[in-house]
Design a protein around this motif. Sequence first.
Motif, PDB file in Angstrom:
ATOM      1  N   THR A 143       0.853  -1.183   0.000  1.00 29.33           N
ATOM      2  CA  THR A 143       0.000   0.000   0.000  1.00 29.33           C
ATOM      3  C   THR A 143       0.887   1.231   0.000  1.00 29.33           C
ATOM      4  OG1 THR A 143      -1.863   1.118   1.085  1.00 29.33           O
ATOM      5  CG2 THR A 143      -0.156   0.195   2.525  1.00 29.33           C
TER       6      THR A 143
ATOM      7  N   THR B 134      -3.494   5.372   6.155  1.00 26.45           N
ATOM      8  CA  THR B 134      -2.564   4.236   6.170  1.00 26.45           C
ATOM      9  C   THR B 134      -2.635   3.490   7.493  1.00 26.45           C
ATOM     10  OG1 THR B 134      -1.088   5.399   4.647  1.00 26.45           O
ATOM     11  CG2 THR B 134      -0.164   3.555   5.903  1.00 26.45           C
TER      12      THR B 134
ATOM     13  N   VAL C 183       4.371  -0.994   3.495  1.00 28.20           N
ATOM     14  CA  VAL C 183       3.922   0.387   3.323  1.00 28.20           C
ATOM     15  C   VAL C 183       5.032   1.178   2.645  1.00 28.20           C
ATOM     16  CG1 VAL C 183       3.125   2.478   4.465  1.00 28.20           C
ATOM     17  CG2 VAL C 183       2.435   0.225   5.344  1.00 28.20           C
TER      18      VAL C 183
ATOM     19  N   GLN D 206      -3.496  -0.476   8.136  1.00 28.78           N
ATOM     20  CA  GLN D 206      -2.638  -1.391   8.902  1.00 28.78           C
ATOM     21  C   GLN D 206      -3.404  -2.042  10.056  1.00 28.78           C
ATOM     22  OE1 GLN D 206       0.463   1.633   9.601  1.00 28.78           O
ATOM     23  NE2 GLN D 206       1.932   0.157   8.716  1.00 28.78           N
TER      24      GLN D 206
ATOM     25  N   ASN E 121       1.552   5.073   1.093  1.00 24.53           N
ATOM     26  CA  ASN E 121       1.188   6.008   2.155  1.00 24.53           C
ATOM     27  C   ASN E 121       1.155   7.427   1.590  1.00 24.53           C
ATOM     28  OD1 ASN E 121       0.734   7.359   4.527  1.00 24.53           O
ATOM     29  ND2 ASN E 121       2.851   7.179   5.270  1.00 24.53           N
TER      30      ASN E 121
END
Length: 699
Positions: A538, A546, A564, A550, A540
């Motif tokens: 993913t 974010t 991330v 998580q 950020n």
Amino acid sequence: MARPTSVMKRLLLGRPFRSDRLQHTLLPKRIALPVFASDALSSVAYAPDEILLTLSIAGAAAYTKSPWVALAVVVVMLTVVASYRQNVHAYPSGGGDYEVATVNLGPKFGVGVASALLVDYVLTVAVSVSSGVANLGSVVPWVAEHKIGVAVCAVVVLTAMNLRGLRESGTAFAIPTYGFMIIIVGMLLTGFFRIFVMGDDLRAPSAGLHIAAEHDVAGFAMVFLLLRTFSSGAAALTGVEAISNGVPAFRPPKSRNAATTLLLLGVVAVTMLVGIVWLSRLTHLQFMEDPGRQIIGGAGDYVQKTVTTQLGETVFGNGSFLLYVVAGATALILFLAANTAFNGFPVLGSILAQDRYLPRQLHTRGDRLAFSNGIIFLAVSASVLIVAFQAEVTRLIQLYIVGVFVSFTLSQAGMIRHWNRLLPRERDPEARRRMHRARAINTFGAFLTGTVLIIVLITKFLLGAWIAIAAMLVIYVVMLAIRKHYDRVAAELEPAEGRPMLPARNHAVVLVSKVHLPTLRAVAYAQATRPDTLTAVTVNVDDKDTRVVQAEWERRQVPVPLTVIDSPYREITRPIIDFVKRVRTDSPRDVVTVFIPEYVVGHWWENILHNQSALRLKGRLLFEPGVMVTSVPWQLASSQTRDLDRMDATLIRGPARGPRTRGTVKLDASGLPPADSATPAEPATQAPDDGVPAPADRS
């Protein structure tokens, strides 16, 4: 319920044909004559106009030379017809001049012939349709006032008819073509009967006009004018080559039927051309380039009509029903003459595409077994010319016939080499005599058409022929470039000898924007492929979002590590590309498979509401070597409203052949498929839309 566009398409074109119906579209001679010969037959409607128009530059006295010019055109036409009868027997595959030149003179000459023919086909449509509008405008003033729009509409109608298929368009064109032949021959016979049997003194409406010479023409200038007149009249020869390109469309025996059709074409065209020019001289008909300047004493309200319209008025009387029949039949045959190009251009384009000189899309047939892409390309090109030259026949015809005489000359030169190659191997005396006779015909044809080509280039180069020559050169270069590209791609894709080398490892990357059902499906599918490594990634772009991703990832205990990637400039595409590149850096033999969750929507406006991040990512990842992109679709509820049977029918360009079965995957409470489920994920039903939402979509 069918879409309006689909209904309109079926009304205009009809239902699709199966491929096995191709044999039923082949043409008998009675249909092939109007399909392939309408261009040459219709030339009698504008070739006499151009002969008299050019001679008018020297004044009315020069009209006495028109029968001799017509006789010269007739000699060339009969020679070309005799020469092409040899072509269709020797090369019946439909390549025509292109195949003859390629096989006997080399590929570069073949491409040169093809470029000339493509240009000439486009000009055939533009000239024929524009001339038809001019003839119709002679009796219908509204048409003359809106000639450009009428001409373009005529091209559209012809396009629709040809898209319906060869056999149907041929049947539709047979009646008006034969009707034109009957009315023109009937007009000529009636005129000659009244003059020679009844003793009537027939005089054309323009017979009493006094024409002044635009220039003092004598000596060499007169010779040049006669040559220019001959080159304009040689437009009557266009269309002869179309039969050699269309041999595959004939019924068996193809070569014999094509040769017979060529002979019929030559006899009918020569008869009508000579008859019109002769009757024009007997009735003292005059046709000028610029009546306002050439008529002594001023043109006044004089409106110049075409030659066939003037002859119809002279023979049948002004305002008579038969006069309108002559004008209407002439205009109609000129419109339909463009059909020759609509049949020749797509076939030639298909052959060139098969030989990799044109885009491969021109090689495929459409719903009705016609080469639809070639037909549409021809229609668009001809319409552009009509608008650019304002549907003026005199301006367009200066570009004309250059290409056709280039193909005539090179084709006959190729046939000479063809016979020279076969003669040493032939032992049968009768066959050798036939070959010697055919070679003599082709040799004379090459000499004559080469001479005409030189005359055309000399007399018409500055009048507009240079535009056609420039277009041929451009097409020639483009076709060679296309062939070079295809050859280069083929060389790149050629497999090496031996077994292919497998990738060392497969690294899977699942792109994550939110922890929702599309993401969980993508993770489950990636796990099912059993990669060597599996990572969820993913980007950020917002710390708060974010952290939510998580936390949800940990709460659901997804058995895949989440990576991330920080993006201080709020980009999504570049950080992912850099991450994928780093994964491959360690081992060039490794591959990376990127799984992208995507939304499948049911309405076009939903595509606007969801961003196109997935499409941008896929488009960029495709350029990365060693990277595979896999779309994992998630059908939103709105996608269930789509008519999938209709979509299938659209995609295959034909009716759906049965009920569509749709596989689904049931997810458990965590959004993952059951462990014992072997049902594959449901395929996407529409182009990828979404799946990597931009920051604005994270809410």
